[in-house]
Design a protein around this motif. Structure first.
Motif, PDB file in Angstrom:
ATOM      1  N   PRO A 127     104.638  59.461 110.805  1.00 25.41           N
ATOM      2  CA  PRO A 127     105.658  60.472 110.471  1.00 25.41           C
ATOM      3  C   PRO A 127     105.511  61.006 109.052  1.00 25.41           C
ATOM      4  O   PRO A 127     106.382  60.829 108.202  1.00 25.41           O
ATOM      5  CB  PRO A 127     106.967  59.708 110.651  1.00 25.41           C
ATOM      6  CG  PRO A 127     106.621  58.289 110.355  1.00 25.41           C
ATOM      7  CD  PRO A 127     105.215  58.093 110.874  1.00 25.41           C
ATOM      8  N   LEU A 128     104.392  61.640 108.779  1.00 17.87           N
ATOM      9  CA  LEU A 128     104.106  62.183 107.454  1.00 17.87           C
ATOM     10  C   LEU A 128     103.779  63.656 107.595  1.00 17.87           C
ATOM     11  O   LEU A 128     102.859  64.029 108.321  1.00 17.87           O
ATOM     12  CB  LEU A 128     102.929  61.434 106.817  1.00 17.87           C
ATOM     13  CG  LEU A 128     102.445  61.928 105.450  1.00 17.87           C
ATOM     14  CD1 LEU A 128     103.533  61.753 104.397  1.00 17.87           C
ATOM     15  CD2 LEU A 128     101.187  61.166 105.039  1.00 17.87           C
ATOM     16  N   SER A 129     104.532  64.490 106.902  1.00 22.69           N
ATOM     17  CA  SER A 129     104.317  65.935 106.970  1.00 22.69           C
ATOM     18  C   SER A 129     103.329  66.374 105.898  1.00 22.69           C
ATOM     19  O   SER A 129     103.306  65.813 104.794  1.00 22.69           O
ATOM     20  CB  SER A 129     105.640  66.685 106.785  1.00 22.69           C
ATOM     21  OG  SER A 129     106.574  66.304 107.781  1.00 22.69           O
ATOM     22  N   SER A 130     102.539  67.360 106.231  1.00 20.50           N
ATOM     23  CA  SER A 130     101.583  67.899 105.249  1.00 20.50           C
ATOM     24  C   SER A 130     102.344  68.601 104.133  1.00 20.50           C
ATOM     25  O   SER A 130     103.187  69.462 104.394  1.00 20.50           O
ATOM     26  CB  SER A 130     100.628  68.885 105.923  1.00 20.50           C
ATOM     27  OG  SER A 130      99.845  68.229 106.900  1.00 20.50           O
ATOM     28  N   PRO A 131     102.073  68.251 102.872  1.00 14.82           N
ATOM     29  CA  PRO A 131     102.765  68.913 101.752  1.00 14.82           C
ATOM     30  C   PRO A 131     102.235  70.320 101.540  1.00 14.82           C
ATOM     31  O   PRO A 131     101.208  70.711 102.097  1.00 14.82           O
ATOM     32  CB  PRO A 131     102.434  68.011 100.561  1.00 14.82           C
ATOM     33  CG  PRO A 131     101.121  67.408 100.917  1.00 14.82           C
ATOM     34  CD  PRO A 131     101.119  67.229 102.406  1.00 14.82           C
ATOM     35  N   ASN A 132     102.950  71.059 100.723  1.00 13.01           N
ATOM     36  CA  ASN A 132     102.509  72.402 100.357  1.00 13.01           C
ATOM     37  C   ASN A 132     101.217  72.308  99.559  1.00 13.01           C
ATOM     38  O   ASN A 132     101.165  71.649  98.517  1.00 13.01           O
ATOM     39  CB  ASN A 132     103.603  73.094  99.540  1.00 13.01           C
ATOM     40  CG  ASN A 132     103.242  74.518  99.174  1.00 13.01           C
ATOM     41  OD1 ASN A 132     102.476  74.759  98.259  1.00 13.01           O
ATOM     42  ND2 ASN A 132     103.804  75.466  99.906  1.00 13.01           N
ATOM     43  N   ALA A 133     100.157  72.950 100.047  1.00  8.82           N
ATOM     44  CA  ALA A 133      98.851  72.835  99.406  1.00  8.82           C
ATOM     45  C   ALA A 133      98.865  73.405  97.991  1.00  8.82           C
ATOM     46  O   ALA A 133      98.268  72.827  97.069  1.00  8.82           O
ATOM     47  CB  ALA A 133      97.790  73.544 100.248  1.00  8.82           C
ATOM     48  N   LEU A 134      99.540  74.519  97.797  1.00  7.06           N
ATOM     49  CA  LEU A 134      99.591  75.136  96.467  1.00  7.06           C
ATOM     50  C   LEU A 134     100.284  74.213  95.475  1.00  7.06           C
ATOM     51  O   LEU A 134      99.826  74.054  94.338  1.00  7.06           O
ATOM     52  CB  LEU A 134     100.312  76.478  96.545  1.00  7.06           C
ATOM     53  CG  LEU A 134     100.367  77.296  95.246  1.00  7.06           C
ATOM     54  CD1 LEU A 134      98.950  77.619  94.774  1.00  7.06           C
ATOM     55  CD2 LEU A 134     101.171  78.584  95.453  1.00  7.06           C
ATOM     56  N   ALA A 135     101.392  73.583  95.911  1.00  8.21           N
ATOM     57  CA  ALA A 135     102.094  72.645  95.028  1.00  8.21           C
ATOM     58  C   ALA A 135     101.222  71.438  94.719  1.00  8.21           C
ATOM     59  O   ALA A 135     101.207  70.944  93.581  1.00  8.21           O
ATOM     60  CB  ALA A 135     103.405  72.198  95.680  1.00  8.21           C
ATOM     61  N   ALA A 136     100.490  70.949  95.727  1.00  4.01           N
ATOM     62  CA  ALA A 136      99.633  69.787  95.507  1.00  4.01           C
ATOM     63  C   ALA A 136      98.555  70.090  94.473  1.00  4.01           C
ATOM     64  O   ALA A 136      98.362  69.330  93.508  1.00  4.01           O
ATOM     65  CB  ALA A 136      99.002  69.362  96.829  1.00  4.01           C
ATOM     66  N   PHE A 137      97.851  71.195  94.648  1.00  7.02           N
ATOM     67  CA  PHE A 137      96.809  71.557  93.686  1.00  7.02           C
ATOM     68  C   PHE A 137      97.417  71.846  92.311  1.00  7.02           C
ATOM     69  O   PHE A 137      96.820  71.513  91.282  1.00  7.02           O
ATOM     70  CB  PHE A 137      96.023  72.765  94.179  1.00  7.02           C
ATOM     71  CG  PHE A 137      95.061  72.461  95.288  1.00  7.02           C
ATOM     72  CD1 PHE A 137      94.022  71.573  95.092  1.00  7.02           C
ATOM     73  CD2 PHE A 137      95.199  73.053  96.528  1.00  7.02           C
ATOM     74  CE1 PHE A 137      93.123  71.278  96.114  1.00  7.02           C
ATOM     75  CE2 PHE A 137      94.312  72.774  97.557  1.00  7.02           C
ATOM     76  CZ  PHE A 137      93.269  71.890  97.351  1.00  7.02           C
ATOM     77  N   GLY A 138      98.596  72.459  92.292  1.00 10.06           N
ATOM     78  CA  GLY A 138      99.231  72.778  91.024  1.00 10.06           C
ATOM     79  C   GLY A 138      99.601  71.540  90.228  1.00 10.06           C
ATOM     80  O   GLY A 138      99.327  71.453  89.018  1.00 10.06           O
ATOM     81  N   TRP A 139     100.216  70.554  90.902  1.00  6.17           N
ATOM     82  CA  TRP A 139     100.613  69.325  90.206  1.00  6.17           C
ATOM     83  C   TRP A 139      99.388  68.559  89.708  1.00  6.17           C
ATOM     84  O   TRP A 139      99.376  68.059  88.574  1.00  6.17           O
ATOM     85  CB  TRP A 139     101.451  68.443  91.128  1.00  6.17           C
ATOM     86  CG  TRP A 139     102.890  68.796  91.141  1.00  6.17           C
ATOM     87  CD1 TRP A 139     103.589  69.419  92.131  1.00  6.17           C
ATOM     88  CD2 TRP A 139     103.837  68.537  90.093  1.00  6.17           C
ATOM     89  NE1 TRP A 139     104.902  69.576  91.770  1.00  6.17           N
ATOM     90  CE2 TRP A 139     105.085  69.044  90.533  1.00  6.17           C
ATOM     91  CE3 TRP A 139     103.751  67.946  88.838  1.00  6.17           C
ATOM     92  CZ2 TRP A 139     106.234  68.963  89.745  1.00  6.17           C
ATOM     93  CZ3 TRP A 139     104.903  67.860  88.054  1.00  6.17           C
ATOM     94  CH2 TRP A 139     106.117  68.370  88.517  1.00  6.17           C
TER      95      TRP A 139
END
Length: 222
Positions: A127-139
Motif C-alpha cells: 500500500p505505497l503510492s507513487s510520490p510526485n516525481a517533480l517534488a521528489a527530484f526537487g527535494w
C-alpha cells in the motif's frame, strides 16, 4: 578532469548514495525478519526510505506522511558535505569545484529516478503510492546542492574568504549566535511542553504495543 579527478567525481556522485542504500537494506531486512514478516515489497520500502531521507512527502495506505524525521536528512547532508570537502582543496579551480557540486547532485538524482521506478512497480503489491516525481527530484536536488555547496565552501574558504568583504564576515557571526539562541530556546519550550503533557505522550507511546514499539516511536519522534 583527468583520470584521478574523474574517479573522485564518481566517488562524490555515488558513494554516499551507495552506502545509504546498503544501510537501508540491512535495516529494513532486519526489521521485517524481526517482525516475522515476509520480504514482499522490500525494494519498495528501501526506495521509499531513500525518498523519506530527503523529506519527499509519501502516502502509505492512504495516509500522507508530510512531516519526516530530520536527523537522517542532516546525516546525509553531513556525509555529502564531507565527501565534497575531501574532493577539493583551497587551490582548486572554480571549474573543478562546480564539477564536484554537479557530481554530488547528479548521482542522487539518478538514484531517485531508479527509486521512483521501483516504487511504481512495488505499489502493485504494497500500500505505497507513487510520490510526485517533480517534488521528489526537487527535494533531492535541494538537499544535495545545499550540502555540496557547504562542503566545497568550507574546503575552499582560505581562498574564498579573502574575497569576502570584512563587513560580511562580521555580520555572519552575530547572525549565527542569534540562530543558535533561537534553536536553543525552541528546544527548551518543546521539552517543557512534553513534560506538561506527559500523560498524552505516554498514551501515544502505548500505541507501540510493547517496549520495542514504544522505543521505535520514540526514536522516530526524536
Amino acid at each position: 578532469p583527468n583520470a584521478d579527478g574523474f574517479r573522485a567525481l564518481l566517488a562524490v556522485a555515488f558513494r554516499p548514495a551507495g552506502v545509504t542504500i546498503v544501510l537501508l537494506s540491512a535495516l529494513i531486512d532486519a526489521t521485517l525478519v524481526a517482525a516475522n514478516s515476509d520480504l514482499t515489497g522490500t525494494f519498495g520500502a528501501i526506495a521509499a526510505s531513500w525518498l523519506a531521507i530527503h523529506q519527499v512527502p509519501l502516502a502509505v495506505d492512504g495516509t500522507s506522511l508530510g512531516v519526516l524525521p530530520l536527523i537522517p536528512t542532516a546525516g546525509m547532508m553531513w556525509v555529502v558535505a564531507r565527501g565534497c570537502a575531501a574532493a577539493v582543496h583551497p587551490a582548486s579551480s572554480r571549474r573543478y569545484a562546480l564539477q564536484v557540486i554537479g557530481a554530488a547532485v547528479a548521482g542522487p538524482l539518478v538514484v531517485t529516478a531508479i527509486a521512483l521506478a521501483v516504487i511504481a512497480d512495488a505499489s502493485a503489491v504494497i500500500p505505497l503510492s507513487s510520490p510526485n516525481a517533480l517534488a521528489a527530484f526537487g527535494w533531492v536536488l535541494v538537499v544535495h546542492l545545499l550540502a555540496a555547496g557547504i562542503g566545497v565552501t568550507v574546503a575552499m574558504w582560505p581562498t574564498l574568504g579573502a574575497q569576502v568583504p570584512s563587513w560580511v564576515r562580521d555580520a555572519v557571526r552575530p547572525g549565527l549566535r542569534a540562530l543558535a539562541a533561537i534553536v536553543g530556546a525552541g528546544a527548551v519550550l518543546v521539552t517543557i511542553s512534553l513534560l506538561l503533557e506527559w500523560s498524552t505522550v505516554g498514551s501515544l507511546l502505548e500505541r507501540g504495543d510493547g517496549v520495542v514499539g514504544a522505543l521505535g516511536l520514540t526514536i522516530l519522534s526524536v
